[in-house]
Design a protein around this motif. Structure first.
Motif, PDB file in Angstrom:
ATOM      1  N   ALA A  11       0.829  -1.198   0.000  1.00  0.00           N
ATOM      2  CA  ALA A  11       0.000   0.000   0.000  1.00  0.00           C
ATOM      3  C   ALA A  11       0.869   1.254   0.000  1.00  0.00           C
ATOM      4  O   ALA A  11       0.353   2.368   0.054  1.00  0.00           O
ATOM      5  N   ARG A  33      -3.298  -2.839  -5.800  1.00  0.00           N
ATOM      6  CA  ARG A  33      -3.934  -3.470  -4.652  1.00  0.00           C
ATOM      7  C   ARG A  33      -5.358  -2.928  -4.516  1.00  0.00           C
ATOM      8  O   ARG A  33      -5.558  -1.710  -4.559  1.00  0.00           O
ATOM      9  N   SER A  35      -8.540  -1.263  -3.211  1.00  0.00           N
ATOM     10  CA  SER A  35      -8.647  -0.269  -2.140  1.00  0.00           C
ATOM     11  C   SER A  35      -9.461  -0.771  -0.957  1.00  0.00           C
ATOM     12  O   SER A  35      -9.379  -0.214   0.144  1.00  0.00           O
ATOM     13  N   THR A  36     -10.244  -1.820  -1.191  1.00  0.00           N
ATOM     14  CA  THR A  36     -11.094  -2.349  -0.115  1.00  0.00           C
ATOM     15  C   THR A  36     -10.350  -3.306   0.816  1.00  0.00           C
ATOM     16  O   THR A  36     -10.879  -3.683   1.864  1.00  0.00           O
ATOM     17  N   VAL A  37      -9.131  -3.679   0.447  1.00  0.00           N
ATOM     18  CA  VAL A  37      -8.372  -4.619   1.274  1.00  0.00           C
ATOM     19  C   VAL A  37      -7.729  -3.875   2.441  1.00  0.00           C
ATOM     20  O   VAL A  37      -6.997  -2.906   2.230  1.00  0.00           O
ATOM     21  N   PRO A  38      -7.998  -4.289   3.672  1.00  0.00           N
ATOM     22  CA  PRO A  38      -7.407  -3.598   4.820  1.00  0.00           C
ATOM     23  C   PRO A  38      -5.912  -3.878   4.927  1.00  0.00           C
ATOM     24  O   PRO A  38      -5.389  -4.799   4.293  1.00  0.00           O
ATOM     25  N   GLU A  39      -5.227  -3.074   5.723  1.00  0.00           N
ATOM     26  CA  GLU A  39      -3.801  -3.283   5.968  1.00  0.00           C
ATOM     27  C   GLU A  39      -3.579  -4.661   6.584  1.00  0.00           C
ATOM     28  O   GLU A  39      -4.375  -5.128   7.411  1.00  0.00           O
ATOM     29  N   VAL A  40      -2.510  -5.294   6.174  1.00  0.00           N
ATOM     30  CA  VAL A  40      -2.158  -6.607   6.717  1.00  0.00           C
ATOM     31  C   VAL A  40      -1.178  -6.401   7.867  1.00  0.00           C
ATOM     32  O   VAL A  40      -0.192  -5.673   7.725  1.00  0.00           O
ATOM     33  N   LYS A  54       1.597 -10.716   3.507  1.00  0.00           N
ATOM     34  CA  LYS A  54       0.989  -9.723   2.626  1.00  0.00           C
ATOM     35  C   LYS A  54       0.557 -10.335   1.295  1.00  0.00           C
ATOM     36  O   LYS A  54      -0.560 -10.088   0.826  1.00  0.00           O
ATOM     37  N   GLN A  93       3.069   4.701  13.782  1.00  0.00           N
ATOM     38  CA  GLN A  93       2.702   5.789  12.866  1.00  0.00           C
ATOM     39  C   GLN A  93       3.910   6.642  12.476  1.00  0.00           C
ATOM     40  O   GLN A  93       3.768   7.781  12.043  1.00  0.00           O
TER      41      GLN A  93
END
Length: 201
Positions: A11, A33, A35-40, A54, A93
């Motif tokens: 991402a 990738r 856009s609907t796939v959340p962060e792994v 990932k 972050q």
């Protein structure tokens, strides 16, 4: 031979652009990738493990072959840190600048003041996961030293403080894209991966 199409699990737009620049569209076409796939969650203890997490997640969602990589900066004076935690060295972050600042502070605290005490390497593992569970992986490594302060505006991550041994004294951030890719960890990993894919291994 037609180009291989792979969904890119990253991402990070900087990383995606760099991977495509390394590979070139003639060999591998990176599909975005979803856009609907959340962060792994990258909570594996190794670079290969994180790349696998990932790639497997994206492959499962899309039903298509997916490619992922994970990169670590290993600094000898810090016992190999930040290593697998490189992207999150200064916190979940953290910005690129936050991570670089922490790295330089830790080296000063460790008494690593000259180049001989600031040796390091970048290591990248690139991995393709297929819907049938097959995997192809490759690794790339480049040795270098950590500069005392950031130099250059190109690249991203730790590039402003990494001086590759095979270069001419410039940091990765002071090099053009092609100059960096020719000797970088990510360049080596993805060229090796593309060669394995082309050979059908």
């Amino acid at each position: 031979m037609s180009a291989v199409e792979l969904v890119c699990a990253s991402a990070n737009p900087d990383k995606v652009a760099e991977i495509q620049a390394i590979l070139g569209p003639a060999e591998v076409v990176l599909l975005p990738r979803p856009s609907t796939v959340p962060e792994v969650a990258e909570d594996a203890p190794t670079l290969e493990g994180n790349a696998r997490l990932k790639a497997a997640a994206i492959c499962e969602v899309t039903g298509l072959p997916a490619v992922a990589d994970d990169t670590g900066l290993e600094v000898d004076a810090l016992g190999g840190a930040p290593g697998v935690r490189s992207a999150r060295y200064a916190g979940e972050q953290a910005t690129y600048a936050d991570n670089v600042r922490k790295l330089l502070t830790e080296l000063l605290d460790a008494g690593a003041l000259d180049a001989s005490g600031r040796t390091a390497r970048f290591r990248t593992v690139a991995l393709v996961r297929y819907p049938d569970g097959r995997e192809v992986a490759a690794e790339g490594v480049v040795e270098g030293v950590i500069a005392p302060s950031p130099r250059g505006d190109a690249g991203f991550g730790y590039d402003p403080v990494f001086v590759p041994v095979e270069g001419d004294g410039r940091t990765f951030a002071e090099m053009s894209g092609p100059e960096k890719h020719a000797i970088s960890h990510r360049g080596r990993a993805f060229r090796a991966l593309a060669a394995r894919l082309a050979a059908g291994t």
